[in-house]
Scaffold this active site. Structure first.
Site, PDB file in Angstrom:
ATOM      1  N   ASP A 144      20.797  69.525 -90.805  1.00  0.00           N
ATOM      2  CA  ASP A 144      20.187  68.208 -91.016  1.00  0.00           C
ATOM      3  C   ASP A 144      19.941  67.537 -89.663  1.00  0.00           C
ATOM      4  OD1 ASP A 144      19.512  65.988 -93.000  1.00  0.00           O
ATOM      5  OD2 ASP A 144      20.819  64.967 -91.569  1.00  0.00           O
ATOM      6  N   TYR A 188      17.826  61.346 -83.448  1.00  0.00           N
ATOM      7  CA  TYR A 188      19.127  61.776 -82.921  1.00  0.00           C
ATOM      8  C   TYR A 188      19.021  62.259 -81.475  1.00  0.00           C
ATOM      9  CZ  TYR A 188      20.476  61.737 -87.903  1.00  0.00           C
ATOM     10  OH  TYR A 188      20.699  61.375 -89.219  1.00  0.00           O
ATOM     11  N   LYS A 211      13.550  64.080 -89.778  1.00  0.00           N
ATOM     12  CA  LYS A 211      13.228  62.769 -90.355  1.00  0.00           C
ATOM     13  C   LYS A 211      12.261  62.010 -89.465  1.00  0.00           C
ATOM     14  CE  LYS A 211      17.989  62.750 -92.003  1.00  0.00           C
ATOM     15  NZ  LYS A 211      18.849  63.178 -90.904  1.00  0.00           N
ATOM     16  N   HIS A 213      13.043  58.354 -92.636  1.00  0.00           N
ATOM     17  CA  HIS A 213      14.443  58.126 -92.249  1.00  0.00           C
ATOM     18  C   HIS A 213      14.977  56.805 -92.833  1.00  0.00           C
ATOM     19  CE1 HIS A 213      17.415  59.186 -88.795  1.00  0.00           C
ATOM     20  NE2 HIS A 213      18.047  58.608 -89.785  1.00  0.00           N
TER      21      HIS A 213
HETATM   22  N1  LIG Z   1      19.712  59.503 -93.154  1.00  0.00           N
HETATM   23  C1  LIG Z   1      20.492  58.690 -92.485  1.00  0.00           C
HETATM   24  O1  LIG Z   1      20.191  57.505 -92.262  1.00  0.00           O
HETATM   25  C2  LIG Z   1      21.807  59.211 -91.990  1.00  0.00           C
HETATM   26  C3  LIG Z   1      22.809  58.307 -91.568  1.00  0.00           C
HETATM   27  C4  LIG Z   1      24.035  58.838 -91.157  1.00  0.00           C
HETATM   28  C5  LIG Z   1      24.235  60.210 -91.169  1.00  0.00           C
HETATM   29  N2  LIG Z   1      23.236  61.072 -91.561  1.00  0.00           N
HETATM   30  C6  LIG Z   1      23.410  62.543 -91.583  1.00  0.00           C
HETATM   31  O2  LIG Z   1      24.645  62.854 -92.223  1.00  0.00           O
HETATM   32  C7  LIG Z   1      25.487  63.563 -91.304  1.00  0.00           C
HETATM   33  C8  LIG Z   1      26.949  63.271 -91.572  1.00  0.00           C
HETATM   34  O3  LIG Z   1      27.268  61.904 -91.448  1.00  0.00           O
HETATM   35  P1  LIG Z   1      28.094  61.301 -90.214  1.00  0.00           P
HETATM   36  O4  LIG Z   1      27.765  62.063 -88.985  1.00  0.00           O
HETATM   37  O5  LIG Z   1      27.827  59.838 -90.237  1.00  0.00           O
HETATM   38  O6  LIG Z   1      29.607  61.454 -90.599  1.00  0.00           O
HETATM   39  P2  LIG Z   1      30.637  62.483 -91.292  1.00  0.00           P
HETATM   40  O7  LIG Z   1      30.055  63.833 -91.439  1.00  0.00           O
HETATM   41  O8  LIG Z   1      31.165  61.769 -92.487  1.00  0.00           O
HETATM   42  O9  LIG Z   1      31.819  62.492 -90.217  1.00  0.00           O
HETATM   43  C9  LIG Z   1      31.646  62.985 -88.919  1.00  0.00           C
HETATM   44  C10 LIG Z   1      32.955  62.778 -88.165  1.00  0.00           C
HETATM   45  O10 LIG Z   1      34.005  63.521 -88.791  1.00  0.00           O
HETATM   46  C11 LIG Z   1      34.648  64.366 -87.858  1.00  0.00           C
HETATM   47  N3  LIG Z   1      35.059  65.552 -88.626  1.00  0.00           N
HETATM   48  C12 LIG Z   1      34.250  66.471 -89.220  1.00  0.00           C
HETATM   49  N4  LIG Z   1      34.981  67.380 -89.890  1.00  0.00           N
HETATM   50  C13 LIG Z   1      36.282  67.037 -89.725  1.00  0.00           C
HETATM   51  C14 LIG Z   1      37.501  67.604 -90.162  1.00  0.00           C
HETATM   52  N5  LIG Z   1      37.525  68.697 -90.915  1.00  0.00           N
HETATM   53  N6  LIG Z   1      38.662  66.996 -89.786  1.00  0.00           N
HETATM   54  C15 LIG Z   1      38.651  65.892 -89.022  1.00  0.00           C
HETATM   55  N7  LIG Z   1      37.519  65.305 -88.577  1.00  0.00           N
HETATM   56  C16 LIG Z   1      36.338  65.877 -88.927  1.00  0.00           C
HETATM   57  C17 LIG Z   1      33.610  64.618 -86.786  1.00  0.00           C
HETATM   58  O11 LIG Z   1      34.221  64.910 -85.553  1.00  0.00           O
HETATM   59  P3  LIG Z   1      33.758  66.093 -84.549  1.00  0.00           P
HETATM   60  O12 LIG Z   1      32.266  66.208 -84.586  1.00  0.00           O
HETATM   61  O13 LIG Z   1      34.260  65.608 -83.230  1.00  0.00           O
HETATM   62  O14 LIG Z   1      34.473  67.342 -85.015  1.00  0.00           O
HETATM   63  C18 LIG Z   1      32.918  63.258 -86.734  1.00  0.00           C
HETATM   64  O15 LIG Z   1      33.682  62.324 -85.977  1.00  0.00           O
HETATM   65  C19 LIG Z   1      24.983  63.075 -89.941  1.00  0.00           C
HETATM   66  O16 LIG Z   1      25.434  63.859 -88.876  1.00  0.00           O
HETATM   67  C20 LIG Z   1      23.484  63.120 -90.179  1.00  0.00           C
HETATM   68  O17 LIG Z   1      22.997  64.445 -90.120  1.00  0.00           O
HETATM   69  C21 LIG Z   1      22.035  60.567 -91.987  1.00  0.00           C
END
Ligand SMILES: NC(=O)c1ccc[n+]([C@@H]2O[C@H](COP(=O)([O-])OP(=O)(O)OC[C@H]3O[C@@H](n4cnc5c(N)ncnc54)[C@H](OP(=O)(O)O)[C@@H]3O)[C@@H](O)[C@H]2O)c1
Length: 316
Positions: A47, A52, A77, A108
């Site tokens: 994704d 980004y 996006k 997005h």
């Molecule tokens: N469409 C939109 O507007 C939008 C908005 C937000 C996000 N997104 C997409 O959704 C994806 C995921 O959301 P997000 O990045 O906000 O947050 P998330 O996936 O909920 O959390 C990411 C965080 O969790 C940590 N982490 C991951 N696996 C872990 C585990 N097993 N144990 C402990 N910590 C862990 C990561 O650290 P490390 O990386 O340091 O391991 C990072 O700090 C984004 O990357 C993006 O692709 C889209």
């Protein structure tokens, strides 16, 4: 190495139910993360987004994995300053990624930011508020997405951060093609049950962003998730992700840490099989015990139509 199962989008295209998130993944880290995820951990879905700022490195990671392009599902996006220029923005993302098509292209945010403003990503007005083009017809952007779909530059099109009101009033009445997905904030503390039922009734697949609680993965400490994880001998992350997989929601955990990248996909697939109907009901009910929260709240100063969306302005 288990590959993520797929589900069918409304146009027949198959999407792997677990994808690797890449927001806030630093360019030098994301090459290794993407290569590892595909080559060593069985991910087949990445994704991405133009905003980004790491699409070039994501593309490099995909190439280094050695897995054929046709076996990998890549999403990008359209950023908010480009709602008037879909094909131009898409061509930039394709060039960054080094690809000649995307599997999925999303709006997005359903917000048009001034393309001639004072910043390419986040233009602001002299008072510090975001510079939003308030009368932009979203249906024009959707028609441009339908055109790049017809040209074969993308295999599916969808939206992100689009509420029921936006879909009902601004997209569906004018759409020739129904959005394949809506990528929204979905997790233990923001489960949006009613909206998920609405999306499914329209044939729109929900995609969960921030499934672990975003930066710092705060939801891993939740006592209900921890108790269910202990009962099944899996990690809390596996419960949070497996709960979504079991409900047919595409989930997008982000990590740049190889052990977590592998543990997240393997744990989610295992937990999706172990969770009982009672576990799922318990997890479904956590937010309603006073824990509901929206974690991602860009200060657009526009009512997006979500129940818990804050409209207030903030300066950058
Ligand atoms: N469409 C939109 O507007 C939008 C908005 C937000 C996000 N997104 C997409 O959704 C994806 C995921 O959301 P997000 O990045 O906000 O947050 P998330 O996936 O909920 O959390 C990411 C965080 O969790 C940590 N982490 C991951 N696996 C872990 C585990 N097993 N144990 C402990 N910590 C862990 C990561 O650290 P490390 O990386 O340091 O391991 C990072 O700090 C984004 O990357 C993006 O692709 C889209």
């Amino acid at each position: 190495m288990a590959l993520s199962p797929t589900i069918k989008l409304n146009n027949g295209v198959e999407i792997p139910i677990i994808g690797l998130g890449t927001w806030q993944s630093k360019p030098e880290e994301v090459i290794i993360a993407v290569e590892y995820a595909i080559k060593e951990a069985g991910y087949r879905h990445i994704d991405c987004a133009w905003a980004y700022g790491n699409e070039k490195e994501v593309g490099e990671g995909i190439r280094r994995s050695g897995v054929p392009r046709s076996e990998i599902f890549v999403t990008s996006k359209l950023w908010a300053t480009r709602l008037n220029d879909v094909e131009g923005a898409l061509d930039e993302s394709l060039a960054n990624l080094g690809l000649d098509y995307l599997d999925l292209y999303l709006i997005h945010w359903p917000i048009h930011l001034n393309p001639k403003g004072n910043h390419p990503n986040f233009p602001t007005l002299p008072n510090g508020h975001r510079d939003v083009v308030r009368d932009w017809p979203l249906r024009d952007t959707w028609a441009q997405l339908e055109a790049v779909l017809a040209k074969g530059k993308v295999r599916a099109i969808g939206v992100s951060n689009a509420s029921e009101r936006i879909l009902e009033e601004e997209i569906l009445p004018y759409a020739k093609v129904v959005p394949a997905v809506d990528q929204i904030e979905l997790h233990l503390y923001n489960p949006q049950h009613k909206f998920i039922r609405y999306l499914k009734s329209k044939g729109i697949v929900p995609q969960a962003y921030s499934p672990l609680g975003s930066t710092g993965a705060s939801l891993l400490q939740d006592e209900v998730a921890v108790a269910i994880a202990e009962k099944h001998g899996v990690a809390p992350a596996a419960v949070l992700l497996g709960w979504q997989v079991a409900k047919g929601i595409v989930t997008l955990p982000k990590s740049v840490t190889p052990e977590r990248i592998k543990a997240n996909i393997e744990g989610a697939l295992a937990a999706a099989k172990k969770l009982t109907a009672e576990d799922i009901e318990k997890l479904d009910g956590v937010a309603a015990t006073g824990k509901e929260v929206r974690l991602i709240q860009p200060p657009w100063g526009v009512d997006l139509g979500f129940d818990n969306w804050p409209v207030k302005y903030q300066t950058l």
